[in-house]
Each structure stands twice: as C-alpha cells, then as structure tokens.
Motif scaffolding. Structure first.
Motif, PDB file in Angstrom:
ATOM      1  N   THR A  38       0.870  -0.868   0.195  1.00  0.00           N
ATOM      2  CA  THR A  38      -0.290   0.537   0.064  1.00  0.00           C
ATOM      3  C   THR A  38       0.963   1.661  -0.040  1.00  0.00           C
ATOM      4  N   ARG A  42     -10.457 -11.579  11.328  1.00  0.00           N
ATOM      5  CA  ARG A  42     -10.519 -12.110   9.432  1.00  0.00           C
ATOM      6  C   ARG A  42      -9.421 -13.758   9.651  1.00  0.00           C
ATOM      7  N   ASP A  81       0.343  -4.403   5.884  1.00  0.00           N
ATOM      8  CA  ASP A  81      -1.147  -4.897   5.239  1.00  0.00           C
ATOM      9  C   ASP A  81      -1.728  -6.657   5.620  1.00  0.00           C
ATOM     10  N   ASN A  84      -3.748  -6.254   8.477  1.00  0.00           N
ATOM     11  CA  ASN A  84      -4.808  -5.342   8.451  1.00  0.00           C
ATOM     12  C   ASN A  84      -6.131  -7.033   7.798  1.00  0.00           C
ATOM     13  N   ALA A  85      -5.019  -7.298   6.901  1.00  0.00           N
ATOM     14  CA  ALA A  85      -6.021  -8.795   6.094  1.00  0.00           C
ATOM     15  C   ALA A  85      -5.882  -9.629   7.381  1.00  0.00           C
ATOM     16  N   ARG A 124      -8.493  -1.910   6.180  1.00  0.00           N
ATOM     17  CA  ARG A 124      -7.859  -1.102   7.515  1.00  0.00           C
ATOM     18  C   ARG A 124      -7.634  -0.388   7.439  1.00  0.00           C
ATOM     19  N   THR A 125      -6.263   0.243   6.500  1.00  0.00           N
ATOM     20  CA  THR A 125      -5.185   0.967   6.579  1.00  0.00           C
ATOM     21  C   THR A 125      -6.010   1.951   6.115  1.00  0.00           C
ATOM     22  N   PHE A 128      -7.337   3.560   9.084  1.00  0.00           N
ATOM     23  CA  PHE A 128      -6.869   4.126  10.549  1.00  0.00           C
ATOM     24  C   PHE A 128      -6.159   5.328   8.982  1.00  0.00           C
ATOM     25  N   ASP A 164      -6.209  -4.787   1.292  1.00  0.00           N
ATOM     26  CA  ASP A 164      -4.960  -4.538   2.158  1.00  0.00           C
ATOM     27  C   ASP A 164      -4.981  -6.034   1.958  1.00  0.00           C
TER      28      ASP A 164
END
Lengths: 190, 190
Positions: A77, A148, A172, A175-176, B76-77, B80, B172
């Motif tokens: 990202t 998740r 990343d 968060n995944a 999620r990125t 934030f 993500d």
C-alpha cells in the motif's frame, strides 16, 4: 501448539552510518526511543522523510542500530502511494531494488536501491527452533486466528542465538488478518 | 479445481438517491464509467471526497446504481488514515457503524453510519454454486497462490441468479497475498 507472538511492522528505515551523518550531521548517533522484540534492536527517536516519484511520507521511524546498507521497508500500500514497485524480499537482500529520496534535518540522500516489501518471517531463538524441530530458512504455514482468519504460507524461519521468538508481518498482512501486535499465531504441522 | 477470479475492491462508496441529490444536485443521475463484474453494477464517472476526524480522501469512486442506504467500504489501512474504526461487515449490514463526512460538488452529507471494512466474499451464480455444492452463506477456505501465498478462511459464499462468479477482497487483502484483479483463487475442499 507452536504459538508465536505477532509483531506488525509499520514502514521504517535502517540507515548506514554514512547516511546517518548525511541526514543528521557529522558524528551523529541515533537515540533509543524504545527497544524492539529482537535483542539489541531499537526504535530510534529520529524520523526521516521518504520521497518517491508519486508521494511521500514525512515521518518514517528509523530502527537502530546502524546497518551496513540503508534499507527501507514499506507495505505494498505504501509503495503504491510512493510510486515505487519494490519486490518482496528478505531483509538485507536489496540488489536491484528501487531507491527513494531520504530527507533528514541536515541533508538528503538519493538512494539508488534499498526499498523492499519485507517477506514475512519468524525469528526463532536456537532453543525454540530445536524444541519444535524447525530449521533456518524453512518455509512454514502459520494460522492467524484474528477477526479475519487466514493461513500465511511461505513464512520464512530465521534461527539464531541472537533472536527472540516473534513473527514479523507488515501492515497490509496484519490488516488482512485483523490482528494487532502481541496477538498470537500458530505454526501448523505440515 | 474450483477456481474463482479475484476482484480487488479499492475504497468506494454506494450512495442513496437522496444523497446523490445533496452531493450533485436535484435530479442528478450517475453516469456509467465502466461495468463491474456483477451484472448491472457499474463504476460511475463521479467521485466524492470522504472526510474523517484524522484524514480524508479526495477522490473516492462511486459505484452505481443508487442503493437504499449510503455505504462506504474502506480497507483497514484507509480507516486508520481517516481516523475511524469500522467493523468488518457484510455489505448492507451497517447498523452501529461509524459515519464520515461526504462532500460532492453541490453539497455535503454528514453520515451517522455507513462505514465498513467489507468481509471477504465470493459471488456465485446459482448454477456455479449448484455445480460445486456450495450454499448461500457457507464459509469457505480459499487459497490464493500469488507472490505471497496464503489461505483466506471465513470467505462468505453469496449465491444468486443475479451474480457472476467473482471473489471480492480489499486492497489490504490483495496486497497481503500479492495478487491483482483477474488472477485466480482456488476454493479448498473441507
């Protein structure tokens, strides 16, 4: 159960002694903000800007101590935002990777290489690895039972007497999986 | 092998008819930029800004057609960066989620709710699901063999005659797997 704490790495930079001097001034020494999970490693008080062709991040944490070569670790990202296309690599393996401009209070460095997306890995102390029958460079499957749930494959085992048990993934990946630093992952049997 | 194409969803917004009028003007109709994988769905030419307590994104793609309720899907990125803490939810299930400010050329809307991190899911046409013995709401395990291989668990099956076969994950998740839209994933047998 082979349980391992998770450490999520935000974007950061490791600097060579020469680049510390260019960015912060001759003879400058990094100041320790807080220790990291790996013995002797620390987050420094100092931050730098990293500037790519498309975007920049103003406050990127420096991790110390100084290393032989400057290396920047970003998420995919982050890489899109910067406008660079780094490969997924193990730390230290930076040949042929893209560079970036790094700016500090005393000067800037135009890196020719050094930007990677860090390959996910687990640090094992030699005794942990021996107890679990895990060898250096082994590829592991690791289940993360967060919000998740998922199984990371190709997680690289890195074994040393210098290491403390910790799985390193990037933002990343964290968060995944919907996990935070300090939560636990489980190494699966093959 | 049960192979499914992957579609990576960047942050986007679905707007109610009322909010389209507030943001773009009375009687305004979205213009189709390009069709999406699901029949009848499209990326609109129009974009809006979404503004959170900590950050904002200036150009967020609207997906059409209009829906009953406005819904914003972010990673999620992104969350934030915006300074909001949305739950992982299935599309349409927005009760109790945070809001944001949405700004268009003609006005702005202060949403009280509607921001989610979309739960990963696969759209199946009824015939695909029947052929593979998959039922609506079933939780699946799906292997993605990208640059960073992993297995997503708790992938929700959504079955309808209106759907075309496609797995939807967010940026993500796509970045954690090292895959791009159009690459294939494999549904694992239980």
């Amino acid at each position: 159960m082979k349980q391992v704490p998770i450490g999520i790495s935000a974007r950061h930079i490791h600097l060579s002694p020469e680049h510390i001097e260019v960015l912060f001034g001759t003879g400058y020494q990094l100041k320790e903000l807080k220790p990291l999970s790996q013995p002797g490693q620390f987050a420094a008080e100092e931050q730098v800007a990293i500037i790519g062709p498309k975007g920049k991040f103003d406050k990127v944490r420096i991790l110390g101590p100084a290393r032989g070569k400057t290396q920047i670790e970003v998420s995919r990202t982050d890489a899109f935002a910067l406008g660079v296309n780094p490969p997924v690599r193990e730390s230290g393996n930076i040949a042929g990777t893209p560079g970036l401009i790094v700016r500090g209070p005393a000067g800037e460095v135009e890196l020719q290489e050094g930007v990677i997306v860090a390959a996910r890995h687990i640090h094992f102390h030699t005794e942990d690895a021996a107890k679990w029958g895990i060898t250096d460079k082994q590829r592991l499957r690791v289940r993360v039972n967060g919000e998740r749930p998922l199984i990371f494959e190709d997680v690289i085992a890195r074994v040393s007497e210098q290491y403390a048990l910790d799985m390193h993934i990037d933002t990343d990946e964290g968060n995944a999986a919907g996990v935070k630093t300090g939560e636990m992952a489980e190494i699966l049997e093959d």
